[in-house]
Write a protein that holds these residues in place. Structure first.
Motif, mmCIF file in Angstrom:
data_model
loop_
_atom_site.group_PDB
_atom_site.id
_atom_site.type_symbol
_atom_site.label_atom_id
_atom_site.label_comp_id
_atom_site.label_asym_id
_atom_site.label_seq_id
_atom_site.Cartn_x
_atom_site.Cartn_y
_atom_site.Cartn_z
ATOM 1 N N SER A 1 0.747 -1.623 -14.179
ATOM 2 C CA SER A 1 1.203 -3.001 -14.359
ATOM 3 C C SER A 1 2.092 -3.510 -13.236
ATOM 4 C CB SER A 1 1.964 -3.127 -15.683
ATOM 5 O OG SER A 1 3.086 -2.236 -15.685
ATOM 6 N N HIS A 2 2.742 -2.600 -12.483
ATOM 7 C CA HIS A 2 3.668 -3.070 -11.458
ATOM 8 C C HIS A 2 3.970 -1.946 -10.469
ATOM 9 C CE1 HIS A 2 6.373 -0.877 -14.111
ATOM 10 N NE2 HIS A 2 7.257 -0.849 -13.108
ATOM 11 N N SER A 3 4.641 -2.302 -9.390
ATOM 12 C CA SER A 3 5.075 -1.329 -8.388
ATOM 13 C C SER A 3 6.522 -1.594 -8.008
ATOM 14 C CB SER A 3 4.198 -1.405 -7.131
ATOM 15 O OG SER A 3 2.848 -1.095 -7.425
ATOM 16 N N GLU A 4 7.214 -0.546 -7.638
ATOM 17 C CA GLU A 4 8.577 -0.661 -7.128
ATOM 18 C C GLU A 4 8.570 -0.248 -5.664
ATOM 19 O OE1 GLU A 4 11.219 1.662 -9.510
ATOM 20 O OE2 GLU A 4 10.554 0.749 -11.397
ATOM 21 N N PHE A 5 9.253 -1.033 -4.835
ATOM 22 C CA PHE A 5 9.157 -0.850 -3.392
ATOM 23 C C PHE A 5 10.341 -0.066 -2.834
ATOM 24 C CE2 PHE A 5 7.103 -5.117 -4.128
ATOM 25 C CZ PHE A 5 5.811 -4.614 -4.142
ATOM 26 N N GLN A 6 10.088 0.548 -1.689
ATOM 27 C CA GLN A 6 11.132 1.249 -0.967
ATOM 28 C C GLN A 6 12.184 0.250 -0.460
ATOM 29 O OE1 GLN A 6 11.441 4.495 -0.444
ATOM 30 N NE2 GLN A 6 9.494 5.482 0.040
ATOM 31 N N PRO A 7 13.393 0.711 -0.226
ATOM 32 C CA PRO A 7 14.371 -0.154 0.435
ATOM 33 C C PRO A 7 14.021 -0.311 1.910
ATOM 34 C CG PRO A 7 15.272 2.044 0.139
ATOM 35 C CD PRO A 7 13.948 2.037 -0.557
ATOM 36 N N MET A 8 14.780 -1.160 2.586
ATOM 37 C CA MET A 8 14.623 -1.301 4.038
ATOM 38 C C MET A 8 14.861 0.052 4.728
ATOM 39 S SD MET A 8 14.064 -4.241 5.694
ATOM 40 C CE MET A 8 15.152 -4.287 7.122
ATOM 41 N N PRO A 9 14.140 0.328 5.795
ATOM 42 C CA PRO A 9 13.108 -0.480 6.461
ATOM 43 C C PRO A 9 11.690 -0.173 6.000
ATOM 44 C CG PRO A 9 13.670 1.351 7.862
ATOM 45 C CD PRO A 9 14.531 1.491 6.647
ATOM 46 N N LEU A 10 11.528 0.925 5.208
ATOM 47 C CA LEU A 10 10.180 1.372 4.855
ATOM 48 C C LEU A 10 9.435 0.353 4.011
ATOM 49 C CD1 LEU A 10 10.739 5.185 4.140
ATOM 50 C CD2 LEU A 10 10.017 4.045 6.254
ATOM 51 N N GLY B 1 0.821 -1.202 0.000
ATOM 52 C CA GLY B 1 0.000 0.000 0.000
ATOM 53 C C GLY B 1 0.849 1.244 0.000
ATOM 54 N N GLY B 2 0.366 2.272 0.674
ATOM 55 C CA GLY B 2 1.085 3.533 0.707
ATOM 56 C C GLY B 2 2.358 3.451 1.512
ATOM 57 N N GLU B 3 3.249 4.398 1.238
ATOM 58 C CA GLU B 3 4.503 4.619 1.960
ATOM 59 C C GLU B 3 5.596 3.606 1.622
ATOM 60 O OE1 GLU B 3 7.297 6.560 4.022
ATOM 61 O OE2 GLU B 3 5.322 7.234 3.406
ATOM 62 N N MET B 4 5.245 2.316 1.432
ATOM 63 C CA MET B 4 6.269 1.314 1.185
ATOM 64 C C MET B 4 6.625 1.210 -0.302
ATOM 65 S SD MET B 4 4.358 -1.294 -0.325
ATOM 66 C CE MET B 4 5.304 -2.774 -0.090
ATOM 67 N N TYR C 1 8.790 -2.479 4.691
ATOM 68 C CA TYR C 1 7.932 -3.291 5.568
ATOM 69 C C TYR C 1 7.074 -2.450 6.505
ATOM 70 C CZ TYR C 1 10.464 -7.240 3.749
ATOM 71 O OH TYR C 1 10.990 -8.180 2.893
ATOM 72 N N GLU C 2 6.899 -1.188 6.157
ATOM 73 C CA GLU C 2 6.069 -0.309 6.993
ATOM 74 C C GLU C 2 4.996 0.364 6.148
ATOM 75 O OE1 GLU C 2 8.607 2.335 9.220
ATOM 76 O OE2 GLU C 2 9.750 0.693 10.096
ATOM 77 N N ALA C 3 4.123 -0.461 5.588
ATOM 78 C CA ALA C 3 3.057 0.041 4.729
ATOM 79 C C ALA C 3 2.037 0.845 5.527
ATOM 80 C CB ALA C 3 2.361 -1.121 4.018
ATOM 81 N N GLY C 4 1.532 1.917 4.907
ATOM 82 C CA GLY C 4 0.482 2.707 5.532
ATOM 83 C C GLY C 4 1.007 3.639 6.607
#
Length: 536
Positions: free
Chosen positions: A254-263, A244-247, A265-268
């Motif tokens: 079509s796709h999403s790219e995620f934040q690096p650690m630690p964010l 979701g948001g923030e992470m 794993y801190e969705a919302g």
């Protein structure tokens, strides 16, 4: 050490209480309350998002807590600290994140003493992926047989998960020795620090573990926040937990790219107030949890253990160790549930039951024990008051509660009784009149699941009306069984079907005195009654 106790508002509100349940949750100092209150009064904005000054300042405070946590446990970098909602949440996060590295036939090693938080997530993952759980056993005293780890480790071992200190037995694990063996076969070492974090100096680099987890509320902080330390690189390419948001860094159709650690794993929106409260708790612990305080805790533990050992009919469970200051025991005279209630009537707070460690209690052939757990704010007066209350509870003779059958109290007396102590007496009087079920009839078929203590139930129909018989080793449970069975005896199936146990308990004025788990147990009894009478 009396100056510590004055810093906790809980004891100003409840000077009459002796609190020996800090292993369940520790009380919080005023500084923690102030930090949380300050957020809601002066700075309730979001973090990591808005660009205005107040939001930026709060984000800096939030991230400073991450750095403070890293320093407190000697993690190399704040980047390795993930804020969770507690230890249980952290283990679920790890199980999800590491699932992509596991395949059918891989093995996870646990001990029989684990808290459910460090057992059920791995158990569920094993069911899902076809993994194999291997177990380090406990002996008849509950001591973990660490020497058996050698025979369990193999090239199939992927994870070894255990508590730094057990929430029931208290003993510390020999982490450095264990980690060396675990890493030698290429496996990961994951440590549950929930019980140890408040009673010793934690150094994750010295431990060399791959992950370490704890909850804020066990460390004199708020509920709703926990910490997952993950070794550098452990979770960088692992599966995400919540989305979701923030992470995220980028989101397309079509796709999403995620934040690096630690964010990552801190969705919302995080539990900002709890994180700030955790920061205040860390500061308090840094300033107050000295070696002298840890020694003080051990002395209280020794005084309690010595006093219990000196009392006839008291059996200590678990060996005497230099672990976290908690004690398990049982009484030959009173069921743990009854003893805990007798202590509660004298303002003594203890934990009873299976302490979220059912596998351990099964290994010990226990249906529940009483636990005392010590914290920095406990003192000698607490010890004296506990033993005074315990002696009074153990010297109350059964005959003090006995009444001839002809004087069986009516439910009107329970209804009109004021306060828990008077209602408790009426319930116990009712329990004295409940006929016992013979041992040979206490079979698995008559056992009801979902009750705090074992409950056995039998039923018979005569001329369209039902007669029920119930029993339990706990006197308070026997009393409550009598309470709910009285209006249902000799009733037709339709009356049983219409019976609303929740409304009935409220009408008697006892519902708000009963824990949720105890009410759930009574509901389970009613459901079994309906099943036995052919209604479900």
């Amino acid at each position: 050490m009396s100056h510590l106790r004055t810093q906790f508002p809980f004891f100003r509100q409840h000077p009459e209480l002796v609190y020996f349940d800090s292993a369940a949750t520790a009380q919080v100092p005023q500084t923690v309350v102030d930090a949380i209150t300050d957020y809601y009064i002066r700075a309730k904005v979001n973090v990591h998002r808005s660009g205005y000054r107040l939001a930026s300042q709060l984000t800096d405070r939030f991230e400073q807590v991450r750095s403070d946590v890293a320093t407190y446990i000697n993690a190399p970098s704040a980047r390795q600290i993930v804020f969770t909602y507690g230890t249980t949440d952290g283990f679920n996060l790890l199980a999800q994140a590491l699932s992509s590295r596991l395949k059918a036939g891989d093995e996870i090693i646990l001990t029989e003493a684990e808290h459910h938080a460090n057992l059920v997530p791995w158990q569920q993952l094993a069911h899902k992926l076809g993994l194999v759980l291997r177990w380090i056993p406990v002996d008849k005293h509950g001591a973990i047989q660490w020497q058996q780890l050698d025979s369990l480790l193999s090239q199939r071992t992927r994870l070894v998960c255990f508590a730094h200190a057990s929430n029931t037995l208290g003993a510390y694990a020999p982490i450095k020795t264990l980690v060396a063996k675990i890493h030698a076969v290429g496996a990961l070492c994951i440590v549950d620090g929930a019980q140890a974090i408040a009673h010793c100096q934690v150094d994750v680099q010295a431990m060399d573990c791959d992950a370490y987890l704890f909850s804020g509320h066990k460390l004199y902080g708020p509920t709703g926040v926990g910490v997952l330390y993950a070794r550098e690189g452990l979770l960088d390419d692992a599966a995400v937990y919540r989305s979701g948001g923030e992470m995220v860094q980028q989101v397309a159709k079509s796709h999403s790219e995620f934040q690096p650690m630690p964010l990552k794993y801190e969705a919302g929106t995080p539990n900002i107030s709890a994180v700030l409260g955790l920061g205040a708790a860390i500061a308090w612990c840094r300033d107050n949890l000295t070696d002298a305080i840890f020694a003080h805790e051990q002395q209280i533990y020794r005084d309690l253990r010595q006093g219990l050992s000196a009392r006839a009919g008291i059996e200590l469970v678990g060996e005497d160790t230099d672990g976290v200051p908690l004690i398990l025991f049982k009484s030959a005279q009173l069921h743990p549930q009854d003893l805990a209630l007798a202590l509660d009537a004298q303002n003594i707070c203890v934990r009873t039951g299976k302490h979220c460690a059912m596998v351990l209690h099964d290994a010990l052939h226990s249906d529940g024990l009483v636990r005392l757990s010590v914290a920095a704010y406990n003192n000698r007066q607490d010890v004296e008051r506990f033993f005074s209350a315990l002696d009074r509870a153990l010297t109350i003779e059964d005959d003090d509660m006995a009444l001839p059958t002809a004087q069986l109290p009516e439910l009107d007396e329970l209804r009109s009784a004021k306060g828990w102590e008077n209602k408790y007496r009426q319930i116990m009087l009712l329990g004295k009149q409940l006929p016992k079920i013979p041992t040979e009839q206490q079979s698995p078929d008559s056992l009801i699941e979902g009750c705090e203590s074992p409950v056995y139930l039998l039923a018979a129909e005569r001329s369209g009306r039902w007669q029920f018989q119930a029993d339990s080793p706990s006197k308070i449970i026997r009393g409550l069984l009598m309470v709910i069975l009285l209006p249902l005896q000799q009733q037709p199936r339709e009356a049983i079907n219409e019976f609303d146990v929740d409304a009935y308990l409220h009408e008697l004025g006892v519902a708000h005195f009963l824990s949720q788990s105890r009410q759930n147990g009574l509901r389970a009894v009613i459901e079994r009654l309906k099943t036995l009478s052919g209604l479900s």
